[in-house]
Motif scaffolding. Structure first.
Motif, mmCIF file in Angstrom:
data_model
loop_
_atom_site.group_PDB
_atom_site.id
_atom_site.type_symbol
_atom_site.label_atom_id
_atom_site.label_comp_id
_atom_site.label_asym_id
_atom_site.label_seq_id
_atom_site.Cartn_x
_atom_site.Cartn_y
_atom_site.Cartn_z
ATOM 1 N N PRO A 192 0.549 -3.357 1.954
ATOM 2 C CA PRO A 192 1.480 -2.280 1.166
ATOM 3 C C PRO A 192 2.799 -2.946 0.501
ATOM 4 N N ALA A 217 -4.026 -0.395 6.043
ATOM 5 C CA ALA A 217 -2.699 -0.803 5.686
ATOM 6 C C ALA A 217 -1.975 -1.996 6.476
ATOM 7 N N VAL A 225 -0.112 1.752 -2.149
ATOM 8 C CA VAL A 225 -0.616 2.254 -1.100
ATOM 9 C C VAL A 225 -0.677 3.933 -0.884
#
Length: 254
Positions: free
Chosen positions: A151, A76, A168
């Motif tokens: 994200p 992420a 996410v």
């Protein structure tokens, strides 16, 4: 004046390099093995980083690589510029990116994305888009691949307020995999929607994984705090080191 000139030359060479490699390798890219196809993609990423350093005067420093698991995981990353898309490629194995469906419609570029089994998201489908994303991610995980997601869903300016989407968490919840946060300051040197490329060192820091099992609120709070706190540190360090214009601090509490 010199920065503008170097930016012009870099932009021309960067896109010529991209288009040139797309055209050059297209006769073989779709029939060779996946391993050789990844070699072509990663060679493009390395050549782009070389151009960025030797033409635009922008170096890349990526720390924390030991935090990337060898097995399947979710990466992420903060997203501030196009740099974030290709700079991590050489250090990942067979990553699959969560990306906008519209990118698949770009001639040659979109065909390459399909060949490398990237996961498109049709944001107009709302709930259906999440189900499709998870289905693609489960297939990628079964193949032992790492999943890269931004994200915030789009590029944001350095220091801007961070708006983390639910996608996410839905991946984290469905896949039960660790999530590896990535903080960076690329937008200072490669600003979104701008021509200029400012000399200096783009820094990315791959942080410690967040293990599965957290609630939605706890997970998003922990992910956001990890990425935004370290990204703000990198922005401040860049201002001290390279004299880049200071951005507005991100608002972690909102």
């Amino acid at each position: 004046m010199m920065t503008m000139l170097r930016s012009l030359v870099f932009n021309v060479l960067f896109y010529l390099n991209l288009v040139g490699q797309l055209l050059l390798f297209s006769p073989v890219f779709f029939v060779i093995s996946e391993e050789k196809a990844w070699g072509i993609v990663k060679n493009w990423a390395r050549s782009s980083l070389w151009l960025l350093e030797h033409v635009a005067g922008i170096r890349a420093s990526i720390t924390g690589k030991r935090n990337v698991p060898f097995e399947a995981a979710i990466i992420a990353a903060k997203h501030q510029s196009f740099w974030d898309v290709f700079a991590l490629l050489p250090d990942l194995d067979r990553p699959t990116f969560i990306l906008k469906k519209e990118l698949l419609a770009i001639p040659f570029f979109g065909w390459y994305l399909k060949r490398m089994a990237m996961i498109p998201v049709d944001r107009a489908r709302r709930g259906g888009a999440v189900a499709s994303m998870i289905e693609g991610a489960e297939k990628a995980v079964a193949e032992g691949r790492q999943i890269v997601i931004f994200p915030e869903g789009t590029r944001t300016a350095p220091g801007a307020e961070a708006d983390y989407r639910q996608g996410v968490f839905r991946l984290y919840e469905a896949l039960q995999l660790p999530v590896v946060p990535v903080a960076l300051n690329s937008g200072l040197y490669w600003p979104r929607r701008q021509f200029i490329r400012r000399p200096g060192t783009i820094r990315a820091d791959i942080l410690e994984p967040i293990e599965p099992g957290l609630t939605r609120v706890d997970f998003l709070d922990r992910l956001r705090h990890a990425i935004e706190t370290r990204s703000d540190d990198l922005l401040a360090e860049a201002q001290h080191r390279d004299g880049t214009p200071p951005p507005e601090p991100s608002r972690l509490g909102t």
